[in-house]
Every structure is written in structure tokens, then in C-alpha cells.
Design an enzyme around this catalytic site. Structure first.
Site, PDB file in Angstrom:
ATOM      1  N   GLU A 118      38.859  35.356  -1.744  1.00 45.01           N
ATOM      2  CA  GLU A 118      37.971  36.171  -0.918  1.00 45.01           C
ATOM      3  C   GLU A 118      38.141  35.721   0.524  1.00 45.01           C
ATOM      4  OE1 GLU A 118      34.898  35.253   0.863  1.00 45.01           O
ATOM      5  OE2 GLU A 118      35.495  33.157   0.633  1.00 45.01           O
ATOM      6  N   HIS A 157      31.392  36.288   0.580  1.00 47.78           N
ATOM      7  CA  HIS A 157      30.506  36.628   1.684  1.00 47.78           C
ATOM      8  C   HIS A 157      29.825  37.963   1.368  1.00 47.78           C
ATOM      9  CE1 HIS A 157      33.391  33.776   3.448  1.00 47.78           C
ATOM     10  NE2 HIS A 157      32.443  33.479   4.314  1.00 47.78           N
ATOM     11  N   SER A 162      32.882  29.544   1.122  1.00 41.43           N
ATOM     12  CA  SER A 162      33.570  29.734   2.392  1.00 41.43           C
ATOM     13  C   SER A 162      34.371  28.482   2.744  1.00 41.43           C
ATOM     14  CB  SER A 162      32.563  30.105   3.485  1.00 41.43           C
ATOM     15  OG  SER A 162      33.212  30.592   4.634  1.00 41.43           O
TER      16      SER A 162
END
Length: 297
Positions: free
Chosen positions: A202, A264, A106
Site C-alpha cells: 500500500e 491509509h 506506514s
């Protein structure tokens, strides 16, 4: 990473939940590891989305990396704030400390990207100890946990996706991570370039039009020039991202593999960034290709 190794946990981004952090520490200790926690890992300041002051977070990360007893540095969680540290780290001192492993995902994309450029070391895009997939009350998410352990032993099986957007096979160094972070680094010292590489993308909580905006920014900035292939991970709470992903990425004329459980969501598989990888749309898989010990470090 072997039983008996010392590993560190730091918070370069947002503040972790103390209960989840404690469970994450216990899970790592259950692997026979000695876990040390950064001094400011639970820090707070006026900006509640940061785990303490920038200088404190940078100091914890640098101290862990430069500690000769530490083999692996885990980032406690993502959130926001890692990019704020890049100008505060003593990269020369960290290069002198020699190679070790950084783990996170992330917001930690900023560190993955900078570590590749500044230190030239592979890093592991994977789950973090103060997140639910590791620190669930009952047990870690089994597929996530086993794949992380296998990745740390350089024995992870390929990650399998669920769809092919453009067929083919590509091999190259795997880079990338969170789309929002990569787009935010355009125009900085760490401007992304995917030339000759496979890029992983992502994100979470982004509407399709915002995904369009970020991809368009990267395309217009030349980041995709010379890219060899694209691996698309999870798009949690992003509506239906595939029309815009096809619209922006298929004109690049390279293989595009999608639906990989990386990023995630659950499960969260681990992949090495800054190391050789291959995407094969026939098997719908992304595989790491460590060919010698130097690449595996």
C-alpha cells in the site's frame, strides 16, 4: 491484550500532534488499559520531521519492549524515521524480553520488517493512537476501532477487498506494508524477500510512475521471487495506480487481490504480519490463519 494490561506509546518516526496523542491515550484507557507514554514521544530536534534524536527514539522503543509490565507497544504515528533506528536497537536484549505486540503502519513498515527478521514475532499492521481514525474529536472511526479490538483478541474477521486483478487462492506468512519503505530497504541488511509468502502493499501520495519505479526496483532486486500471492491495500492520493500495478504484478503469475481497506485512508483495518494468512479471490478477502497459540503470539 486484556483489560488491565499495560501498553506503551512511543514515537519511532515523526512527531505526533499533542492533542491527537492525548485523545488516543484516552481512547486506549477507555478499554481498561493502563497507558504509559515514552519519555521522548513529543520530542523535536533540528530535523522537524523526526520526533527527537535517533538515540532518544530508539531508547524509548527498546525500553517499552523490554519492560516486563508492557504487553503491547503502540507507535504514535508514522511519517519518517523508523528505519534510522534499526542499527541502534539492542536486538539481543529485545529477544530476551520475550514476545509481545508492536502496532503501527506506514513508516512503521521498517520496524515490522526488522522485528520479523530479528525477533521472529508477528506484529500488527494497524491504526495508530495519534492519527485521526483513532483520535478524531468525536470518536474513533467505528469500523477501524472494532476491527483493531478484534485483531488484538485474535478474532478479527477477514478483510474484504473490492476487486480481483488475478484470480486464485494463496496461503502463506503475510509480510510487507508500505511500498516506499520496502523499496528503500533494498540492498540493506533488511533486504526484502517475499519467497513463499503473501505480500501486502500500500502507499500514499505516490504518482503512478513512482509506484512503477519502486515495484520495478523490488522485481529487479529479486524480492518477488517465489511469492505466493499479493494483497493490495489503499492507494490514497496516488491517482489511478491500477494500470501500473497490473503491468508490474500480473506477470508474476500469482493471485492478486486489491482494494483492501488496509494502510491509509478510512477505514483502516488491522492485519497480522509475520503470521499465516490467506487470500481468496472468490470471496475477495484476506484472512489471518492463527492455527495455534504459538503462531498467535
Amino acid at each position: 491484550m486484556r483489560q488491565g494490561d499495560t501498553v506503551a506509546i512511543v514515537s519511532p518516526s515523526g512527531p505526533p500532534n499533542a492533542i491527537l496523542l492525548r485523545r488516543g491515550v484516552e481512547r486506549l484507557e477507555g478499554l481498561g488499559l493502563k497507558v504509559v507514554v515514552g519519555e521522548h514521544v513529543l520530542g523535536r530536534q533540528e530535523l522537524p520531521y523526526l520526533a527527537g534524536a535517533d538515540a532518544s527514539r530508539a531508547a524509548d522503543l527498546q525500553a517499552a519492549w523490554c519492560d516486563p509490565a508492557v504487553s503491547t507497544v503502540f507507535c504514535a504515528r508514522g511519517g519518517y524515521g523508523a528505519a534510522r533506528l534499526l542499527g541502534l536497537l539492542d536486538w539481543a536484549a529485545m529477544r530476551a524480553a520475550g514476545p509481545k505486540t508492536l502496532i503501527g503502519s506506514s513508516d512503521i513498515t521498517a520496524l515490522h520488517h526488522a522485528f520479523a527478521l530479528e525477533l521472529g514475532v508477528p506484529t500488527l499492521h494497524g491504526p495508530m493512537p495519534a492519527c485521526d481514525v483513532i483520535a478524531d474529536e468525536k470518536r474513533p472511526e467505528p469500523r477501524t476501532w472494532e476491527h483493531l479490538r478484534a485483531a488484538l483478541a485474535r478474532q478479527a474477521p477477514p478483510v474484504v477487498g473490492d476487486r480481483v486483478l488475478a484470480p486464485g487462492r494463496a496461503e502463506g506468512v503475510l509480510v510487507g506494508g508500505n511500498l516506499s519503505l520496502l523499496a528503500s530497504m533494498c540492498g540493506t541488511r533488511y533486504h526484502p524477500s517475499f519467497a513463499g509468502k503473501i505480500v501486502l502493499l500500500e502507499d500514499i501520495g505516490e504518482e503512478p510512475y513512482r509506484i512503477d519505479r519502486m515495484l520495478t526496483q523490488l522485481v529487479q532486486a529479486g524480492a518477488f521471487n517465489g511469492v505466493r500471492g499479493i494483497a493490495l491495500g489503499s492507494w490514497v492520493d496516488c491517482g489511478d495506480p491500477y494500470p501500473v500495478l497490473k503491468d508490474r504484478l500480473l506477470p508474476l503469475g500469482v493471485p492478486v487481490l486489491a482494494g483492501l481497506p488496509v494502510g491509509h485512508g478510512t477505514p483502516q483495518m488491522s492485519v497480522w504480519l509475520g503470521a499465516l494468512g490467506a487470500i481468496d479471490t472468490e470471496s475477495c478477502s484476506l484472512a489471518g490463519l492463527f492455527r495455534n497459540e504459538e503462531q498467535a503470539r
